[in-house]
Design an enzyme around this catalytic site. Structure first.
Site, PDB file in Angstrom:
ATOM      1  N   ASP A  99      -9.940  18.850  31.309  1.00  0.00           N
ATOM      2  CA  ASP A  99     -10.967  19.798  31.755  1.00  0.00           C
ATOM      3  C   ASP A  99     -12.122  19.759  30.757  1.00  0.00           C
ATOM      4  O   ASP A  99     -11.984  19.222  29.646  1.00  0.00           O
ATOM      5  CB  ASP A  99     -10.402  21.214  31.890  1.00  0.00           C
ATOM      6  CG  ASP A  99     -11.186  22.068  32.899  1.00  0.00           C
ATOM      7  OD1 ASP A  99     -12.239  21.597  33.396  1.00  0.00           O
ATOM      8  OD2 ASP A  99     -10.761  23.189  33.184  1.00  0.00           O
ATOM      9  N   ASP A 100     -13.267  20.330  31.161  1.00  0.00           N
ATOM     10  CA  ASP A 100     -14.408  20.337  30.241  1.00  0.00           C
ATOM     11  C   ASP A 100     -14.168  21.272  29.063  1.00  0.00           C
ATOM     12  O   ASP A 100     -14.516  20.955  27.931  1.00  0.00           O
ATOM     13  CB  ASP A 100     -15.726  20.681  30.984  1.00  0.00           C
ATOM     14  CG  ASP A 100     -15.633  21.915  31.875  1.00  0.00           C
ATOM     15  OD1 ASP A 100     -14.561  22.545  31.941  1.00  0.00           O
ATOM     16  OD2 ASP A 100     -16.650  22.239  32.520  1.00  0.00           O
ATOM     17  N   ASP A 103     -11.671  28.457  27.788  1.00  0.00           N
ATOM     18  CA  ASP A 103     -12.402  29.629  27.290  1.00  0.00           C
ATOM     19  C   ASP A 103     -11.397  30.764  27.080  1.00  0.00           C
ATOM     20  O   ASP A 103     -10.848  30.939  25.989  1.00  0.00           O
ATOM     21  CB  ASP A 103     -13.506  29.986  28.298  1.00  0.00           C
ATOM     22  CG  ASP A 103     -14.421  31.092  27.818  1.00  0.00           C
ATOM     23  OD1 ASP A 103     -13.937  32.032  27.155  1.00  0.00           O
ATOM     24  OD2 ASP A 103     -15.629  31.060  28.109  1.00  0.00           O
TER      25      ASP A 103
HETATM   26  O1  LIG Z   1     -10.451  29.220  30.175  1.00  0.00           O
HETATM   27  P1  LIG Z   1     -11.140  29.898  31.320  1.00  0.00           P
HETATM   28  O2  LIG Z   1     -11.682  31.260  30.945  1.00  0.00           O
HETATM   29  O3  LIG Z   1     -10.276  29.979  32.545  1.00  0.00           O
HETATM   30  O4  LIG Z   1     -12.444  29.068  31.673  1.00  0.00           O
HETATM   31  C1  LIG Z   1     -12.491  27.670  31.728  1.00  0.00           C
HETATM   32  C2  LIG Z   1     -12.713  27.168  33.135  1.00  0.00           C
HETATM   33  O5  LIG Z   1     -13.907  27.754  33.693  1.00  0.00           O
HETATM   34  C3  LIG Z   1     -14.750  26.738  34.224  1.00  0.00           C
HETATM   35  O6  LIG Z   1     -14.431  26.456  35.569  1.00  0.00           O
HETATM   36  P2  LIG Z   1     -15.048  27.312  36.787  1.00  0.00           P
HETATM   37  O7  LIG Z   1     -14.068  28.395  37.177  1.00  0.00           O
HETATM   38  O8  LIG Z   1     -16.422  27.759  36.449  1.00  0.00           O
HETATM   39  O9  LIG Z   1     -15.093  26.288  38.001  1.00  0.00           O
HETATM   40  P3  LIG Z   1     -15.801  24.835  38.076  1.00  0.00           P
HETATM   41  O10 LIG Z   1     -15.097  23.950  37.085  1.00  0.00           O
HETATM   42  O11 LIG Z   1     -15.581  24.398  39.485  1.00  0.00           O
HETATM   43  O12 LIG Z   1     -17.261  25.013  37.757  1.00  0.00           O
HETATM   44  C4  LIG Z   1     -14.445  25.544  33.346  1.00  0.00           C
HETATM   45  O13 LIG Z   1     -14.757  24.320  34.017  1.00  0.00           O
HETATM   46  C5  LIG Z   1     -12.949  25.673  33.123  1.00  0.00           C
HETATM   47  O14 LIG Z   1     -12.213  25.064  34.172  1.00  0.00           O
HETATM   48  O1  HPA Z   2     -18.829  28.540  27.995  1.00  0.00           O
HETATM   49  C1  HPA Z   2     -18.759  28.142  29.182  1.00  0.00           C
HETATM   50  N1  HPA Z   2     -19.704  27.298  29.713  1.00  0.00           N
HETATM   51  C2  HPA Z   2     -19.649  26.839  30.989  1.00  0.00           C
HETATM   52  N2  HPA Z   2     -18.682  27.171  31.841  1.00  0.00           N
HETATM   53  C3  HPA Z   2     -17.723  28.006  31.381  1.00  0.00           C
HETATM   54  N3  HPA Z   2     -16.646  28.497  32.031  1.00  0.00           N
HETATM   55  C4  HPA Z   2     -15.998  29.274  31.158  1.00  0.00           C
HETATM   56  N4  HPA Z   2     -16.616  29.312  29.970  1.00  0.00           N
HETATM   57  C5  HPA Z   2     -17.714  28.518  30.079  1.00  0.00           C
HETATM   58 MG   LIG Z   3     -13.515  24.439  35.824  1.00  0.00          MG
END
Ligand SMILES: O=P(O)(O)OC[C@H]1O[C@H](OP(=O)(O)OP(=O)(O)O)[C@H](O)[C@@H]1O
Ligand code: HPA
Ligand SMILES: [Mg+2]
Length: 166
Positions: A99-100, A103
């Site tokens: 994952d990216d 958080d």
């Molecule tokens: O540790 P956490 O607090 O759960 O946050 C991290 C997750 O939040 C974001 O995804 P998002 O739900 O925005 O979906 P996306 O990847 O489709 O943009 C990010 O890409 C992680 O997958």
């Molecule tokens: O710091 C952040 N940046 C972008 N997307 C996210 N989703 C959870 N935390 C983050």
């Molecule tokens: Mg995500």
């Protein structure tokens, strides 16, 4: 509810490519992997880079969203689950979850429960969830919001003396 994320950490495409490659170098010590499971959508870009560097051609996705309103996290929604073939492969412990970032760790914990033996890597990590991942590249503080290049556009910044925010 976590602290307000009032610091910013902008990441360019170049920087993201470099950091994803750095993660691939770290993962060279953990090889071989049979497949990548990327957590879409944020995991798609690092998964493509890491798959290229490590020569992995089996890529599955699990789609999870929980940030429905910019920085506000809501209910976790599993939009697409992991296919059974890949879940069966997890017993060998050679699945790589990408994952990216982590958080709060809510998303990562849900995927970890689906693939308990996998190696879980993210490019960035915040302190609340750092211990959830097996490897990552850069840690930022919990009150920092990471701005990814695919979420950004170029816009005018007013001069500091006119009240620009940092
Ligand atoms: O540790 P956490 O607090 O759960 O946050 C991290 C997750 O939040 C974001 O995804 P998002 O739900 O925005 O979906 P996306 O990847 O489709 O943009 C990010 O890409 C992680 O997958
Ligand atoms: O710091 C952040 N940046 C972008 N997307 C996210 N989703 C959870 N935390 C983050
Ligand atoms: Mg995500």
């Amino acid at each position: 509810m976590t602290a307000p994320q009032n610091k910013s950490f902008p990441v360019s495409w170049d920087q993201f490519h470099r950091d994803s490659r750095a993660l691939a170098w770290r993962l060279m010590n953990e090889e071989p992997f049979d497949a990548i499971v990327c957590i879409t959508r944020g995991g798609l870009v690092p998964a493509a880079i890491i798959a290229r560097e490590l020569g992995i051609r089996v890529i599955e996705s699990v789609s999870i969203s929980s940030y429905h309103d910019y920085q506000k996290q809501g209910e976790l929604n599993v939009v697409k689950p992991i296919c059974q073939d890949i879940i069966d492969l997890d017993k060998n412990g050679r699945i790589l979850i990408i994952d990216d970032l982590v958080d709060t760790g809510k998303t990562g914990r849900a995927v970890r429960a689906m693939l308990p033996n996998a190696h879980f890597s993210t490019v960035y990590a915040k302190p609340l969830a750092r211990d959830l991942v097996n490897s990552f590249v850069t840690e930022v503080s919990q009150d920092t919001w990471i701005y990814f290049p695919w979420d950004m556009d170029v816009s005018y910044a007013p001069p500091i003396r006119d009240g620009a925010q940092d």
